[in-house]
Scaffold this motif. Sequence first.
Motif, PDB file in Angstrom:
ATOM      1  N   ARG A   1      41.330 139.088  49.190  1.00  0.00           N
ATOM      2  CA  ARG A   1      42.637 138.697  49.728  1.00  0.00           C
ATOM      3  C   ARG A   1      42.467 137.881  51.007  1.00  0.00           C
ATOM      4  NH1 ARG A   1      44.279 144.088  48.724  1.00  0.00           N
ATOM      5  NH2 ARG A   1      44.143 144.502  50.967  1.00  0.00           N
ATOM      6  N   ALA A   2      41.532 138.306  51.840  1.00  0.00           N
ATOM      7  CA  ALA A   2      41.287 137.586  53.090  1.00  0.00           C
ATOM      8  C   ALA A   2      40.780 136.177  52.816  1.00  0.00           C
ATOM      9  CB  ALA A   2      40.284 138.359  53.943  1.00  0.00           C
ATOM     10  N   ALA A   3      39.869 136.059  51.861  1.00  0.00           N
ATOM     11  CA  ALA A   3      39.345 134.735  51.511  1.00  0.00           C
ATOM     12  C   ALA A   3      40.458 133.831  50.999  1.00  0.00           C
ATOM     13  CB  ALA A   3      38.238 134.859  50.468  1.00  0.00           C
ATOM     14  N   ALA A   4      41.367 134.394  50.209  1.00  0.00           N
ATOM     15  CA  ALA A   4      42.495 133.620  49.692  1.00  0.00           C
ATOM     16  C   ALA A   4      43.407 133.156  50.824  1.00  0.00           C
ATOM     17  CB  ALA A   4      43.275 134.441  48.676  1.00  0.00           C
ATOM     18  N   SER A   5      43.610 134.019  51.815  1.00  0.00           N
ATOM     19  CA  SER A   5      44.480 133.667  52.941  1.00  0.00           C
ATOM     20  C   SER A   5      43.857 132.571  53.796  1.00  0.00           C
ATOM     21  CB  SER A   5      44.752 134.901  53.810  1.00  0.00           C
ATOM     22  OG  SER A   5      45.461 135.879  53.077  1.00  0.00           O
ATOM     23  N   VAL A   6      42.554 132.679  54.066  1.00  0.00           N
ATOM     24  CA  VAL A   6      41.859 131.639  54.830  1.00  0.00           C
ATOM     25  C   VAL A   6      41.862 130.326  54.055  1.00  0.00           C
ATOM     26  CG1 VAL A   6      39.638 130.950  55.805  1.00  0.00           C
ATOM     27  CG2 VAL A   6      40.445 133.308  56.096  1.00  0.00           C
ATOM     28  N   ALA A   7      41.627 130.418  52.748  1.00  0.00           N
ATOM     29  CA  ALA A   7      41.626 129.217  51.905  1.00  0.00           C
ATOM     30  C   ALA A   7      42.989 128.539  51.919  1.00  0.00           C
ATOM     31  CB  ALA A   7      41.233 129.587  50.478  1.00  0.00           C
ATOM     32  N   ALA A   8      44.065 129.339  51.838  1.00  0.00           N
ATOM     33  CA  ALA A   8      45.418 128.776  51.812  1.00  0.00           C
ATOM     34  C   ALA A   8      45.729 127.999  53.086  1.00  0.00           C
ATOM     35  CB  ALA A   8      46.440 129.900  51.624  1.00  0.00           C
ATOM     36  N   LEU A   9      45.115 128.405  54.194  1.00  0.00           N
ATOM     37  CA  LEU A   9      45.340 127.727  55.475  1.00  0.00           C
ATOM     38  C   LEU A   9      44.927 126.265  55.422  1.00  0.00           C
ATOM     39  CD1 LEU A   9      46.168 128.270  58.482  1.00  0.00           C
ATOM     40  CD2 LEU A   9      43.749 128.780  58.906  1.00  0.00           C
ATOM     41  N   ILE A  10      43.943 125.938  54.567  1.00  0.00           N
ATOM     42  CA  ILE A  10      43.418 124.569  54.508  1.00  0.00           C
ATOM     43  C   ILE A  10      43.576 123.934  53.122  1.00  0.00           C
ATOM     44  CG2 ILE A  10      41.804 124.860  56.423  1.00  0.00           C
ATOM     45  CD1 ILE A  10      39.602 125.340  54.288  1.00  0.00           C
ATOM     46  N   GLY A  11      44.344 124.583  52.244  1.00  0.00           N
ATOM     47  CA  GLY A  11      44.578 124.015  50.921  1.00  0.00           C
ATOM     48  C   GLY A  11      43.406 124.152  49.972  1.00  0.00           C
ATOM     49  N   ALA A  12      42.605 125.206  50.148  1.00  0.00           N
ATOM     50  CA  ALA A  12      41.426 125.422  49.306  1.00  0.00           C
ATOM     51  C   ALA A  12      41.643 126.620  48.390  1.00  0.00           C
ATOM     52  CB  ALA A  12      40.205 125.651  50.188  1.00  0.00           C
TER      53      ALA A  12
ATOM     54  N   ALA B   1      41.430 123.242  64.989  1.00  0.00           N
ATOM     55  CA  ALA B   1      42.500 122.538  64.276  1.00  0.00           C
ATOM     56  C   ALA B   1      43.712 123.388  63.915  1.00  0.00           C
ATOM     57  CB  ALA B   1      41.950 121.868  63.024  1.00  0.00           C
ATOM     58  N   PRO B   2      43.561 124.630  63.421  1.00  0.00           N
ATOM     59  CA  PRO B   2      44.736 125.342  62.897  1.00  0.00           C
ATOM     60  C   PRO B   2      45.882 125.509  63.889  1.00  0.00           C
ATOM     61  CG  PRO B   2      42.736 126.416  62.148  1.00  0.00           C
ATOM     62  CD  PRO B   2      42.315 125.387  63.151  1.00  0.00           C
ATOM     63  N   LEU B   3      45.588 125.602  65.174  1.00  0.00           N
ATOM     64  CA  LEU B   3      46.660 125.745  66.154  1.00  0.00           C
ATOM     65  C   LEU B   3      47.194 124.392  66.621  1.00  0.00           C
ATOM     66  CD1 LEU B   3      45.387 128.682  68.420  1.00  0.00           C
ATOM     67  CD2 LEU B   3      46.609 128.748  66.236  1.00  0.00           C
ATOM     68  N   GLY B   4      46.574 123.310  66.162  1.00  0.00           N
ATOM     69  CA  GLY B   4      46.980 121.995  66.640  1.00  0.00           C
ATOM     70  C   GLY B   4      47.499 121.042  65.590  1.00  0.00           C
ATOM     71  N   VAL B   5      46.925 121.086  64.387  1.00  0.00           N
ATOM     72  CA  VAL B   5      47.300 120.136  63.340  1.00  0.00           C
ATOM     73  C   VAL B   5      47.233 120.832  61.982  1.00  0.00           C
ATOM     74  CG1 VAL B   5      46.466 118.099  64.600  1.00  0.00           C
ATOM     75  CG2 VAL B   5      44.913 119.318  63.065  1.00  0.00           C
ATOM     76  N   ASP B   6      47.845 120.212  60.985  1.00  0.00           N
ATOM     77  CA  ASP B   6      47.717 120.685  59.607  1.00  0.00           C
ATOM     78  C   ASP B   6      46.574 119.928  58.945  1.00  0.00           C
ATOM     79  OD1 ASP B   6      49.930 122.397  59.809  1.00  0.00           O
ATOM     80  OD2 ASP B   6      51.308 120.746  59.367  1.00  0.00           O
ATOM     81  N   LEU B   7      45.706 120.652  58.258  1.00  0.00           N
ATOM     82  CA  LEU B   7      44.604 120.022  57.529  1.00  0.00           C
ATOM     83  C   LEU B   7      44.585 120.532  56.095  1.00  0.00           C
ATOM     84  CD1 LEU B   7      41.322 119.856  59.685  1.00  0.00           C
ATOM     85  CD2 LEU B   7      42.691 117.962  58.825  1.00  0.00           C
ATOM     86  N   ASP B   8      44.573 119.621  55.160  1.00  0.00           N
ATOM     87  CA  ASP B   8      44.465 119.968  53.749  1.00  0.00           C
ATOM     88  C   ASP B   8      43.182 119.325  53.222  1.00  0.00           C
ATOM     89  OD1 ASP B   8      44.760 119.468  50.792  1.00  0.00           O
ATOM     90  OD2 ASP B   8      46.603 120.608  51.119  1.00  0.00           O
ATOM     91  N   VAL B   9      42.216 120.147  52.830  1.00  0.00           N
ATOM     92  CA  VAL B   9      40.906 119.613  52.458  1.00  0.00           C
ATOM     93  C   VAL B   9      40.966 118.724  51.230  1.00  0.00           C
ATOM     94  CG1 VAL B   9      39.548 121.425  53.561  1.00  0.00           C
ATOM     95  CG2 VAL B   9      40.383 121.770  51.218  1.00  0.00           C
ATOM     96  N   ASP B  10      41.898 119.005  50.323  1.00  0.00           N
ATOM     97  CA  ASP B  10      42.012 118.180  49.120  1.00  0.00           C
ATOM     98  C   ASP B  10      42.643 116.834  49.453  1.00  0.00           C
ATOM     99  OD1 ASP B  10      41.824 117.770  46.233  1.00  0.00           O
ATOM    100  OD2 ASP B  10      44.011 117.900  46.248  1.00  0.00           O
TER     101      ASP B  10
ATOM    102  N   ALA C   1      45.144 134.140  59.666  1.00  0.00           N
ATOM    103  CA  ALA C   1      45.485 132.930  58.914  1.00  0.00           C
ATOM    104  C   ALA C   1      46.888 133.032  58.316  1.00  0.00           C
ATOM    105  CB  ALA C   1      44.457 132.699  57.807  1.00  0.00           C
ATOM    106  N   GLU C   2      47.227 134.202  57.772  1.00  0.00           N
ATOM    107  CA  GLU C   2      48.569 134.400  57.206  1.00  0.00           C
ATOM    108  C   GLU C   2      49.658 134.229  58.261  1.00  0.00           C
ATOM    109  OE1 GLU C   2      48.617 138.247  55.438  1.00  0.00           O
ATOM    110  OE2 GLU C   2      47.064 137.772  53.955  1.00  0.00           O
ATOM    111  N   LEU C   3      49.403 134.730  59.456  1.00  0.00           N
ATOM    112  CA  LEU C   3      50.405 134.657  60.525  1.00  0.00           C
ATOM    113  C   LEU C   3      50.709 133.215  60.932  1.00  0.00           C
ATOM    114  CD1 LEU C   3      49.307 137.653  62.798  1.00  0.00           C
ATOM    115  CD2 LEU C   3      51.349 137.508  61.354  1.00  0.00           C
ATOM    116  N   LEU C   4      49.761 132.324  60.731  1.00  0.00           N
ATOM    117  CA  LEU C   4      50.005 130.920  61.060  1.00  0.00           C
ATOM    118  C   LEU C   4      50.978 130.268  60.080  1.00  0.00           C
ATOM    119  CD1 LEU C   4      46.499 129.597  62.162  1.00  0.00           C
ATOM    120  CD2 LEU C   4      48.438 130.279  63.580  1.00  0.00           C
ATOM    121  N   GLY C   5      51.244 130.929  58.969  1.00  0.00           N
ATOM    122  CA  GLY C   5      52.195 130.399  58.005  1.00  0.00           C
ATOM    123  C   GLY C   5      53.580 131.010  58.113  1.00  0.00           C
ATOM    124  N   THR C   6      53.787 131.892  59.092  1.00  0.00           N
ATOM    125  CA  THR C   6      55.091 132.542  59.230  1.00  0.00           C
ATOM    126  C   THR C   6      56.093 131.613  59.900  1.00  0.00           C
ATOM    127  OG1 THR C   6      54.540 133.497  61.383  1.00  0.00           O
ATOM    128  CG2 THR C   6      53.980 134.800  59.426  1.00  0.00           C
TER     129      THR C   6
END
Length: 386
Positions: A52-63, A184-193, A256-261
Amino acid sequence: MTERPVYLDNMASTPVDPRVVEAMAPFWSTAFGNPHSVEHAFGWQADEAVERAAASVAALIGADADEIIFTAGATEANNLAILGLAHRAPAGRRRMLVSAVEHKSVLAAARAAAGRYGTIVEVIPVDAEGRIDLDRLAGMISEDVICVVAMAVNNEIGTVQDIPAVAAICATADVHLVCDAVQAPLGVDLDVDRCKIPLLVLSAHKIYGPKGIGALYVRRDVQNMIEPQVYGGGQQRGLRAGTLPTPLCVGFGTAAELLGTEEAIGERAMIASLRDHFEDGLRRLGHPVVINGGGASRHPGNSNVRFRGRDGRDLIAALQPRFAVSSGSACSSGIVEPSHVLRAIGLTGEEANSSVRFSFGRFTTEADVAAAMEALSDAIFSDEAA
């Protein structure tokens, strides 16, 4: 009454959010199983939490979760990416291009690659705001390059790089981009794809998570091009062996999840407003100051200030013990020397040494900013009067 300490060094490390602490708590005690123990419920429970943690970290960057490799921190992740690529680089690819403003863990790993594998390390120049010279990079890129290493947001001056443009240049010669995205996560949005980033580094303690855990995103088609740097039981798809620290993984995932709230959506603007108020106040003090690097495109919490004619270390000392600020990177083992980042953007050694980094975050208040302004005014003008 003792005055409350004021923490203005969030780019060195953020406080752990209480919600992160709460989420981690069961995994220190009741849910203590080894996530790699596949034969009983304790192991299954821990493994499910790590996934679950890996999925949450991945979601932060579109992975995707299977593209996240947990490490002991960003330093290890940078080493895994750089040394792992250099070890398995095809015979015709010997050059590595590294921007002049990278974190010291990147610079040290690149030097190690040169020593171990004969990699030729070349520095990509930056402009006065710390941005990569894209024309120079385009002229340096060729099919003999192993990788380009470029951080998304600079840890000292907050400059946001044009990572999609860097990735597009890399693509012209099928060169891997390693992106240190710790800030980056606190400053910009990054999507690896969307940005076409094959390798990206993150750290939990820069996003209100625990220290001691980071992650390397490795795109699936690149995973067989990385030589592991830690060997053992073949965990994490054979790229990084060792028992994963379940509580730290959970903490990383929760942060990572909290950054999406909804609350976090307006957080950047709130922090930038505090930072701008601070800089406006500095300009009104009457002592000449310059904001180093970044310009309009800067991490919302970053303020790297040059106090003309003053020694930054003396100002930092004058703010002790109440105020936590810094001269730059926290990863320099106490070595006193001008910042390589500030020198790369054209500052002299004296100008670099007159600079102080203030960094604001989720828990910074207007009262903190006001107190810092008052203390700086006292430090500057009492010394000048003396």
